[in-house]
Design a protein around this motif. Structure first.
Motif, mmCIF file in Angstrom:
data_model
loop_
_atom_site.group_PDB
_atom_site.id
_atom_site.type_symbol
_atom_site.label_atom_id
_atom_site.label_comp_id
_atom_site.label_asym_id
_atom_site.label_seq_id
_atom_site.Cartn_x
_atom_site.Cartn_y
_atom_site.Cartn_z
ATOM 1 N N ILE A 94 73.098 20.695 -68.395
ATOM 2 C CA ILE A 94 72.101 20.318 -69.509
ATOM 3 C C ILE A 94 70.781 20.586 -69.244
ATOM 4 C CG2 ILE A 94 71.309 18.289 -71.108
ATOM 5 C CD1 ILE A 94 74.163 17.127 -71.046
ATOM 6 N N GLY A 95 70.513 20.152 -67.967
ATOM 7 C CA GLY A 95 68.934 20.366 -67.593
ATOM 8 C C GLY A 95 68.568 21.839 -67.446
ATOM 9 N N ARG A 96 69.544 22.714 -66.901
ATOM 10 C CA ARG A 96 69.207 24.063 -66.886
ATOM 11 C C ARG A 96 69.184 24.627 -68.301
ATOM 12 N NH1 ARG A 96 69.066 26.734 -61.783
ATOM 13 N NH2 ARG A 96 68.288 28.393 -63.267
ATOM 14 N N THR A 97 70.019 24.350 -69.153
ATOM 15 C CA THR A 97 70.265 24.850 -70.428
ATOM 16 C C THR A 97 69.094 24.638 -71.239
ATOM 17 O OG1 THR A 97 72.548 24.431 -70.406
ATOM 18 C CG2 THR A 97 71.673 24.992 -72.524
ATOM 19 N N LEU A 98 68.508 23.402 -71.145
ATOM 20 C CA LEU A 98 67.270 22.864 -71.754
ATOM 21 C C LEU A 98 65.975 23.938 -71.398
ATOM 22 C CD1 LEU A 98 67.352 19.037 -72.207
ATOM 23 C CD2 LEU A 98 67.700 20.570 -74.256
ATOM 24 N N ALA A 99 65.946 23.732 -69.849
ATOM 25 C CA ALA A 99 64.885 24.647 -69.370
ATOM 26 C C ALA A 99 64.947 26.165 -69.797
ATOM 27 C CB ALA A 99 65.169 24.582 -68.120
ATOM 28 N N TRP A 100 66.009 26.561 -69.865
ATOM 29 C CA TRP A 100 66.101 27.852 -70.336
ATOM 30 C C TRP A 100 65.670 28.109 -71.777
ATOM 31 C CZ3 TRP A 100 69.087 31.051 -73.653
ATOM 32 C CH2 TRP A 100 69.019 32.656 -73.522
ATOM 33 N N GLY A 101 66.128 27.221 -72.522
ATOM 34 C CA GLY A 101 65.659 27.321 -74.004
ATOM 35 C C GLY A 101 64.419 27.208 -74.389
ATOM 36 N N TRP A 102 63.863 26.261 -73.513
ATOM 37 C CA TRP A 102 62.512 25.752 -73.465
ATOM 38 C C TRP A 102 61.610 26.831 -73.063
ATOM 39 C CZ3 TRP A 102 62.833 20.017 -72.662
ATOM 40 C CH2 TRP A 102 63.580 19.199 -73.720
ATOM 41 N N GLY A 103 62.203 27.859 -72.223
ATOM 42 C CA GLY A 103 61.220 28.513 -71.693
ATOM 43 C C GLY A 103 60.297 27.834 -70.489
ATOM 44 N N VAL A 104 60.866 26.761 -69.682
ATOM 45 C CA VAL A 104 60.113 26.206 -68.725
ATOM 46 C C VAL A 104 61.148 26.185 -67.442
ATOM 47 C CG1 VAL A 104 59.018 24.679 -70.493
ATOM 48 C CG2 VAL A 104 61.141 24.074 -69.326
ATOM 49 N N PRO A 105 60.537 25.970 -66.150
ATOM 50 C CA PRO A 105 61.141 26.026 -64.775
ATOM 51 C C PRO A 105 62.005 24.789 -64.845
ATOM 52 C CG PRO A 105 58.735 25.814 -64.581
ATOM 53 C CD PRO A 105 58.889 25.982 -66.088
ATOM 54 N N ALA A 106 63.116 24.899 -64.213
ATOM 55 C CA ALA A 106 64.232 23.764 -63.913
ATOM 56 C C ALA A 106 63.925 23.553 -62.363
ATOM 57 C CB ALA A 106 65.528 24.458 -63.898
ATOM 58 N N LEU A 107 64.169 22.319 -62.130
ATOM 59 C CA LEU A 107 63.981 21.976 -60.685
ATOM 60 C C LEU A 107 65.184 21.058 -60.355
ATOM 61 C CD1 LEU A 107 60.705 20.603 -61.737
ATOM 62 C CD2 LEU A 107 60.825 22.417 -59.859
ATOM 63 N N ALA A 108 65.865 21.440 -59.113
ATOM 64 C CA ALA A 108 67.090 20.643 -58.623
ATOM 65 C C ALA A 108 66.681 19.662 -57.748
ATOM 66 C CB ALA A 108 67.972 21.802 -57.981
ATOM 67 N N VAL A 109 66.635 18.302 -58.140
ATOM 68 C CA VAL A 109 66.237 17.225 -57.139
ATOM 69 C C VAL A 109 67.298 16.603 -56.380
ATOM 70 C CG1 VAL A 109 65.128 14.869 -57.531
ATOM 71 C CG2 VAL A 109 64.262 16.928 -58.851
ATOM 72 N N HIS A 110 66.933 16.186 -55.297
ATOM 73 C CA HIS A 110 67.888 15.373 -54.352
ATOM 74 C C HIS A 110 68.065 13.931 -54.687
ATOM 75 C CE1 HIS A 110 69.573 13.656 -50.559
ATOM 76 N NE2 HIS A 110 69.925 15.058 -50.306
ATOM 77 N N HIS A 111 68.971 13.505 -55.005
ATOM 78 C CA HIS A 111 68.984 12.130 -55.526
ATOM 79 C C HIS A 111 68.247 11.230 -54.532
ATOM 80 C CE1 HIS A 111 70.780 8.737 -57.732
ATOM 81 N NE2 HIS A 111 71.080 8.020 -56.391
ATOM 82 N N MET A 112 68.437 11.245 -53.053
ATOM 83 C CA MET A 112 67.746 10.317 -52.393
ATOM 84 C C MET A 112 66.410 10.649 -52.171
ATOM 85 S SD MET A 112 70.400 8.492 -51.746
ATOM 86 C CE MET A 112 69.827 7.194 -50.523
ATOM 87 N N GLU A 113 66.004 11.760 -52.167
ATOM 88 C CA GLU A 113 64.405 11.803 -52.282
ATOM 89 C C GLU A 113 64.027 11.238 -53.826
ATOM 90 O OE1 GLU A 113 62.324 15.717 -53.266
ATOM 91 O OE2 GLU A 113 61.706 15.398 -51.315
ATOM 92 N N GLY A 114 64.833 11.159 -54.771
ATOM 93 C CA GLY A 114 64.123 10.485 -55.894
ATOM 94 C C GLY A 114 64.161 8.922 -55.594
ATOM 95 N N HIS A 115 65.082 8.357 -54.876
ATOM 96 C CA HIS A 115 65.074 6.974 -54.591
ATOM 97 C C HIS A 115 63.842 6.647 -53.618
ATOM 98 C CE1 HIS A 115 68.610 4.945 -56.392
ATOM 99 N NE2 HIS A 115 69.327 6.008 -55.568
ATOM 100 N N LEU A 116 63.628 7.611 -52.755
ATOM 101 C CA LEU A 116 62.482 7.575 -51.469
ATOM 102 C C LEU A 116 61.234 7.478 -52.119
ATOM 103 C CD1 LEU A 116 62.743 8.626 -48.232
ATOM 104 C CD2 LEU A 116 60.796 9.716 -49.534
ATOM 105 N N LEU A 117 60.871 8.442 -53.184
ATOM 106 C CA LEU A 117 59.714 8.359 -53.871
ATOM 107 C C LEU A 117 59.481 7.407 -55.045
ATOM 108 C CD1 LEU A 117 59.318 12.335 -53.925
ATOM 109 C CD2 LEU A 117 58.472 10.583 -52.296
ATOM 110 N N ALA A 118 60.438 6.698 -55.478
ATOM 111 C CA ALA A 118 60.390 5.720 -56.570
ATOM 112 C C ALA A 118 59.159 4.882 -56.354
ATOM 113 C CB ALA A 118 61.734 4.774 -56.740
ATOM 114 N N PRO A 119 58.991 4.299 -55.100
ATOM 115 C CA PRO A 119 57.998 3.096 -54.897
ATOM 116 C C PRO A 119 56.655 3.918 -55.548
ATOM 117 C CG PRO A 119 59.173 3.287 -53.152
ATOM 118 C CD PRO A 119 59.695 4.229 -53.781
#
Ligand code: KG4
Ligand code: ZN
Length: 344
Positions: A94-119
């Motif tokens: 879904i993420g890649r398809t939306l990015a392609w359709g909207w003509g914007v970059p897609a970014l693959a995020v690491h789940h634990m980096e997400g947790h780590l940066l949440a604060p």
């Protein structure tokens, strides 16, 4: 720059929009608790199918709530791993398809980096460098964090993650899924003086953890005391006392290792993140430890401790502004060491 974040790695569908200047513009989470409850745990295939049903409508709801149109999103970030592969592939597709359709970059995020940066989503955000304790259902890690993508693993669980230990012990105590918060609730009624569980691996040097023995300890204690009980009320008290002893042991073990990590690294800041960081007693204990060390503890608000889209949108924004985006080929990584990430 505005980033849409999509989280589908396990049993929550989370979406959010983060704006580099205005901060978090909105977020929505759909929990699959009701779906998995009758099985006592997450059923991966049901999780994937539910993400298929919920992700796009949730993004539609988020765009309506924030009043943003498609042309106002600059990138789409999605959780690419670690997690359940089927669930990850839904968010990735879904993420890649939306990015392609909207003509914007897609970014693959690491789940634990997400947790780590949440604060960092909070008004009082921690500054680098710091030590992070990441405690989720799949991971227990102590990490030296010198910047975004600059991670050095100090210690981790050799067997069960802290959240997994909570969930398994909760099941033994007859509590429904998801066990962690249920066990913490029951522990509040427990007597802290009745049982003492071990603090695994605290009697030797190092920063690794081992939590699998605690559930066996809980089971043996339960069998022993329940055999002698004559009524339901006594049994209920036993369960609450065991829950309390278990929670105390996990919290104490995590706190001892955090203090050791902070002393060894000389850090004055400790970040606590991941689902188990919603645990009230753990938050209080870590705060005490850091006050004793002359430092400070930071953690996200409870709704950003467990899985959510906001942390993925934020981590994606950090990587977008560093100039990263993905090539057209994509995949999901059920296993993905965080130390492989590029420094920003
Ligand atoms: O980060 P998270 O939402 O998902 C993963 O990335 O795994 O963490 C979920 C874990 C579960 O094991 C859940 O039982 C635990 O976090 N958890 C808690 C509490 N809230 C969630 N454990 C103890 N006390 C809580 N209050
Ligand atoms: Zn998580």
């Amino acid at each position: 720059m505005r980033v849409l974040g999509i989280e589908t790695s396990c049993d929550e569908t989370g979406v959010a929009i983060y704006d580099g200047e205005q901060g978090l513009l909105g977020h929505c989470v759909h929990s699959q608790i009701a779906l998995h409850a009758e099985y006592g745990g997450v059923v991966p295939e049901l999780a994937s199918r539910d993400h298929v049903r919920k992700t796009l409508p949730l993004i539609g709801q988020l765009l309506r709530e924030t009043g943003l149109g498609r042309g106002e999103i600059d990138a789409v970030a999605y959780t690419a791993g670690p997690g359940l592969v089927g669930a990850l592939l839904v968010g990735a597709a879904i993420g890649r398809t939306l990015a392609w359709g909207w003509g914007v970059p897609a970014l693959a995020v690491h789940h634990m980096e997400g947790h780590l940066l949440a604060p960092m989503l909070e008004a009082q955000a921690p500054a680098f460098p710091f030590v992070a304790l990441l405690v989720s259902g799949g991971h227990t890690q102590l990490v030296q964090v010198d910047g975004v993508g600059r991670y050095r693993m100090l210690g981790e669980s050799l067997d069960d993650a802290a959240g997994e230990a909570f969930d398994k012990t909760a099941k033994l105590l007859g509590l429904p899924y998801p066990g962690g918060p249920e066990l913490a609730r029951l522990a509040r009624q427990g007597d802290p003086g009745r049982f003492r569980f071990p603090r695994p691996m605290t009697d030797r040097p190092g920063l690794d953890f081992s939590f699998s023995g605690l559930k066996t300890f809980a089971l043996n204690t339960l069998r022993e005391v329940c055999a002698a009980d004559r009524d339901e009320e006594a049994e209920l008290r036993d369960r609450a006392d065991i829950a309390r002893a278990f929670e105390d042991a996990v919290v104490d073990t995590l706190a001892i290792k955090c203090r050791r990590a902070v002393r060894e690294s000389g850090a004055r800041t400790l970040v606590l993140a991941g689902g188990v960081s919603a645990n009230r007693r753990l938050r209080e204990r870590i705060q005490e430890i850091m006050a004793g060390e002359g430092g400070r503890a930071y953690y996200p608000r409870p709704e950003f401790c467990t899985d959510n889209g906001a942390m993925i949108a934020y981590a994606g924004w950090q990587r977008l502004r560093a100039g990263e985006h993905e090539a057209l080929a994509f995949g999901a990584r059920p296993r993905w060491p965080m130390e492989e990430l590029a420094a920003v």
